[in-house]
Design a protein around this motif. Structure first.
Motif, mmCIF file in Angstrom:
data_model
loop_
_atom_site.group_PDB
_atom_site.id
_atom_site.type_symbol
_atom_site.label_atom_id
_atom_site.label_comp_id
_atom_site.label_asym_id
_atom_site.label_seq_id
_atom_site.Cartn_x
_atom_site.Cartn_y
_atom_site.Cartn_z
ATOM 1 N N ARG A 21 30.624 21.396 -130.821
ATOM 2 C CA ARG A 21 31.599 21.767 -129.795
ATOM 3 C C ARG A 21 32.985 21.798 -130.422
ATOM 4 O O ARG A 21 33.266 21.043 -131.350
ATOM 5 C CB ARG A 21 31.609 20.734 -128.667
ATOM 6 N N GLU A 22 33.847 22.640 -129.877
ATOM 7 C CA GLU A 22 35.218 22.664 -130.379
ATOM 8 C C GLU A 22 35.864 21.286 -130.265
ATOM 9 O O GLU A 22 36.668 20.896 -131.104
ATOM 10 C CB GLU A 22 36.046 23.712 -129.632
ATOM 11 N N ALA A 27 37.507 14.612 -134.467
ATOM 12 C CA ALA A 27 36.708 13.551 -135.087
ATOM 13 C C ALA A 27 36.138 14.018 -136.425
ATOM 14 O O ALA A 27 36.095 13.250 -137.396
ATOM 15 C CB ALA A 27 35.590 13.118 -134.144
ATOM 16 N N HIS A 28 35.706 15.279 -136.487
ATOM 17 C CA HIS A 28 35.178 15.814 -137.740
ATOM 18 C C HIS A 28 36.270 15.845 -138.807
ATOM 19 O O HIS A 28 36.035 15.475 -139.960
ATOM 20 C CB HIS A 28 34.588 17.212 -137.516
ATOM 21 N N ALA A 29 37.475 16.250 -138.423
ATOM 22 C CA ALA A 29 38.594 16.289 -139.379
ATOM 23 C C ALA A 29 38.921 14.891 -139.889
ATOM 24 O O ALA A 29 39.196 14.708 -141.085
ATOM 25 C CB ALA A 29 39.818 16.935 -138.736
ATOM 26 N N ILE A 80 29.790 10.598 -134.245
ATOM 27 C CA ILE A 80 29.740 9.769 -135.450
ATOM 28 C C ILE A 80 29.358 10.526 -136.712
ATOM 29 O O ILE A 80 29.280 9.922 -137.780
ATOM 30 C CB ILE A 80 28.818 8.546 -135.283
ATOM 31 N N GLY A 81 29.116 11.840 -136.640
ATOM 32 C CA GLY A 81 28.819 12.543 -137.879
ATOM 33 C C GLY A 81 27.996 13.794 -137.688
ATOM 34 O O GLY A 81 27.902 14.341 -136.593
ATOM 35 N N THR A 99 25.962 12.844 -143.043
ATOM 36 C CA THR A 99 27.318 12.377 -143.294
ATOM 37 C C THR A 99 27.793 11.713 -142.012
ATOM 38 O O THR A 99 27.812 12.349 -140.958
ATOM 39 C CB THR A 99 28.269 13.542 -143.640
ATOM 40 N N LEU A 100 28.156 10.443 -142.115
ATOM 41 C CA LEU A 100 28.586 9.690 -140.945
ATOM 42 C C LEU A 100 29.966 9.084 -141.157
ATOM 43 O O LEU A 100 30.348 8.768 -142.292
ATOM 44 C CB LEU A 100 27.601 8.558 -140.639
ATOM 45 N N VAL A 101 30.681 8.894 -140.060
ATOM 46 C CA VAL A 101 31.970 8.212 -140.121
ATOM 47 C C VAL A 101 31.751 6.797 -140.651
ATOM 48 O O VAL A 101 30.677 6.207 -140.472
ATOM 49 C CB VAL A 101 32.671 8.177 -138.742
#
Length: 174
Positions: A21-22, A27-29, A80-81, A99-101
């Protein structure tokens, strides 16, 4: 082979693997800007690079009919990733990657999501082997691959980096 380009959702006991989702962009950044998270993934990305990477994962669903999901905790809805199968051009096969935070590390989330991704791939993709490409220094990801039942194969070079290829073959009868 025909696939649905719309991402499916996969639920595990604690996680929801879902479409991008946009609203995931911030969070991704933040995850892509974290040097600890990105240490073995080619280095940090700025906001524009993170957006392109997110679009790459979302677009893989359109082009290949499968891809990495955005992952959130079911109890809190926290993003979370990203985890799931993908296979860009010139890749050594269908890869399940994770890949997770950093705040999600050490809680079994990577294994839980990766195991669900492997099972989804066996049920939905025509591949005889699933791989994970891991930097030889990434001990935590190597442990996840080994818990999945993967074994180390010779190294492969992708995007200019030498990585260890871990692999698991399709179980008999699947």
């Amino acid at each position: 082979m025909s696939y649905s380009a719309a991402p499916t959702r996969v639920e595990t006991p604690r996680l929801l693997l879902r479409e991008w989702r946009e609203s995931d962009a911030e969070a991704h950044a933040a995850m892509c800007a974290d040097p600890d998270v990105m240490r073995y993934l080619g280095g940090t990305l700025d906001a524009a690079g993170s957006w392109r990477r997110m679009a790459e994962h979302a677009g893989h669903w359109t082009l290949r009919g499968f891809g990495k999901w955005a992952v959130e905790r079911r109890d809190t809805g926290e993003w979370i990733g990203r985890v799931g199968p993908w296979n860009p051009p010139d890749w050594p096969g269908v890869e399940v990657g994770w890949t997770l935070v950093r705040s999600a590390w050490g809680q079994g989330y990577a294994f839980e999501a990766a195991a669900a991704s492997v099972q989804w791939a066996w049920a939905n993709l025509e591949c005889e082997r699933i791989v994970s490409l891991i930097d030889p220094g990434n001990a935590a990801s190597i442990r996840v691959a080994e818990r999945l039942g993967m074994r180390a194969l010779p190294t492969a070079e992708t995007t200019g980096t030498e990585l260890t290829v871990f692999a698991i073959d399709r179980p008999a009868g699947m």
